[in-house]
Design a protein around this motif. Sequence first.
Motif, PDB file in Angstrom:
ATOM      1  N   MET A 128       0.776 -35.012 -37.255  1.00  0.00           N
ATOM      2  CA  MET A 128       1.279 -33.668 -37.040  1.00  0.00           C
ATOM      3  C   MET A 128       2.483 -33.684 -36.124  1.00  0.00           C
ATOM      4  N   THR A 129       3.492 -32.900 -36.473  1.00  0.00           N
ATOM      5  CA  THR A 129       4.624 -32.705 -35.583  1.00  0.00           C
ATOM      6  C   THR A 129       4.265 -31.640 -34.545  1.00  0.00           C
ATOM      7  N   PRO A 130       4.977 -31.592 -33.425  1.00  0.00           N
ATOM      8  CA  PRO A 130       4.671 -30.593 -32.394  1.00  0.00           C
ATOM      9  C   PRO A 130       4.787 -29.174 -32.929  1.00  0.00           C
ATOM     10  N   TYR A 131       3.932 -28.293 -32.396  1.00  0.00           N
ATOM     11  CA  TYR A 131       3.960 -26.893 -32.799  1.00  0.00           C
ATOM     12  C   TYR A 131       3.631 -26.024 -31.596  1.00  0.00           C
ATOM     13  N   LEU A 191       1.606 -28.303 -28.802  1.00  0.00           N
ATOM     14  CA  LEU A 191       0.528 -29.204 -29.180  1.00  0.00           C
ATOM     15  C   LEU A 191       1.012 -30.114 -30.298  1.00  0.00           C
ATOM     16  N   TRP A 192       0.434 -31.301 -30.389  1.00  0.00           N
ATOM     17  CA  TRP A 192       0.639 -32.150 -31.559  1.00  0.00           C
ATOM     18  C   TRP A 192      -0.435 -33.222 -31.566  1.00  0.00           C
ATOM     19  N   VAL A 193      -0.529 -33.933 -32.671  1.00  0.00           N
ATOM     20  CA  VAL A 193      -1.551 -34.958 -32.870  1.00  0.00           C
ATOM     21  C   VAL A 193      -0.874 -36.252 -33.295  1.00  0.00           C
ATOM     22  N   SER A 194      -1.373 -37.362 -32.785  1.00  0.00           N
ATOM     23  CA  SER A 194      -0.796 -38.668 -33.106  1.00  0.00           C
ATOM     24  C   SER A 194      -1.914 -39.689 -33.278  1.00  0.00           C
ATOM     25  N   GLU A 213      -4.240 -31.010 -44.949  1.00  0.00           N
ATOM     26  CA  GLU A 213      -3.414 -30.338 -45.949  1.00  0.00           C
ATOM     27  C   GLU A 213      -2.751 -29.095 -45.363  1.00  0.00           C
ATOM     28  N   PHE A 214      -3.495 -28.329 -44.569  1.00  0.00           N
ATOM     29  CA  PHE A 214      -2.917 -27.128 -43.940  1.00  0.00           C
ATOM     30  C   PHE A 214      -1.731 -27.496 -43.055  1.00  0.00           C
ATOM     31  N   TRP A 215      -1.907 -28.526 -42.233  1.00  0.00           N
ATOM     32  CA  TRP A 215      -0.841 -28.873 -41.297  1.00  0.00           C
ATOM     33  C   TRP A 215       0.301 -29.637 -41.949  1.00  0.00           C
ATOM     34  N   ARG A 216       0.086 -30.261 -43.099  1.00  0.00           N
ATOM     35  CA  ARG A 216       1.216 -30.838 -43.840  1.00  0.00           C
ATOM     36  C   ARG A 216       2.250 -29.762 -44.157  1.00  0.00           C
ATOM     37  N   HIS A 217       1.781 -28.538 -44.384  1.00  0.00           N
ATOM     38  CA  HIS A 217       2.665 -27.412 -44.709  1.00  0.00           C
ATOM     39  C   HIS A 217       3.243 -26.742 -43.466  1.00  0.00           C
ATOM     40  N   ASN A 218       2.512 -26.759 -42.360  1.00  0.00           N
ATOM     41  CA  ASN A 218       2.894 -25.963 -41.197  1.00  0.00           C
ATOM     42  C   ASN A 218       3.412 -26.762 -40.012  1.00  0.00           C
ATOM     43  N   ALA A 219       3.051 -28.036 -39.935  1.00  0.00           N
ATOM     44  CA  ALA A 219       3.564 -28.900 -38.859  1.00  0.00           C
ATOM     45  C   ALA A 219       3.447 -30.344 -39.333  1.00  0.00           C
ATOM     46  N   GLY A 220       4.138 -30.640 -40.423  1.00  0.00           N
ATOM     47  CA  GLY A 220       3.989 -31.969 -40.993  1.00  0.00           C
ATOM     48  C   GLY A 220       5.113 -32.334 -41.929  1.00  0.00           C
ATOM     49  N   LYS A 221       4.785 -33.158 -42.921  1.00  0.00           N
ATOM     50  CA  LYS A 221       5.807 -33.727 -43.793  1.00  0.00           C
ATOM     51  C   LYS A 221       6.441 -32.709 -44.735  1.00  0.00           C
TER      52      LYS A 221
END
Length: 276
Positions: free
Chosen positions: A1-4, A16-19, A188-196
Amino acid sequence: MTPYVQHPSTNAMSILWVSDTNATALIEWWPESDRSDCRFESVVPRLATELDYFGYSHAKQYLPSLVPWQYRHRIEGLQPDTKYGYCVMFGNEAYTNSFRTAPMAFRPVHFVAYSDSETQPSSTGDRVVWENYAVDHDTTPNSGRRYYIDQTDGYASNICTMVASKPDFFVIAGDLAEKGSDQTHWDEFWRHNAGKLNDPAGSTPILAAPGNHEYHGYYAADDYGERGMRKFLSYFEFEPNGTSLEEDRQERFHRADYGPVAMIFIDANNGRDYYS
């Protein structure tokens, strides 16, 4: 996840973000009108055990079966209704974006509200049959009619349309993921909102209420509802409602103010599992 961005207020914003790594990160922020007035803080992650895959066999479709590290930093001391740039640096990666704090005055604001994105990776590439529900509630599949696009293209297109209207924030009234206890559905949700695929949440806060699908998931797990809610509460940050309840219960029922708009967020399931 990219930062949001999360938890907007007149004088603060959370990032926030996840790595998959636990290296200490550096976050910088500055008023967009004055890049020289830059401040920074180091951020140490925590192991987000609630974001595990629960032994799901299809987890490696999008992410490895691991427990990720979550970074969270609350930037405080900001000015109201002011645009700030920020940059997050962790490992060999850097992410830059901007956000605007909430207004103090009751100026007009613009927001986009929707619900039921119900993301699930198995729907990618599947142009499902269009049922004849509109005709006498007939649910018999009509094999001659299929949706023109799959859920991935459909949701991506909707997000682009919403972003083009330049909202101050998004409101999602529940059912963000199809099965809240299934980590791949949140991926899948975060791919659209804070991802690729896209990252609208990198600059525009998402304010969300849990729906019944946040409690939806594995039949074999006695606590699948709470597994889903722990994921939901990990991804979002809300103002505690001031009651004597434990904090994670407070955040299921809370209020958010943004300029002239006051929103009440309610967990309609009230802790009861999807199939209860």
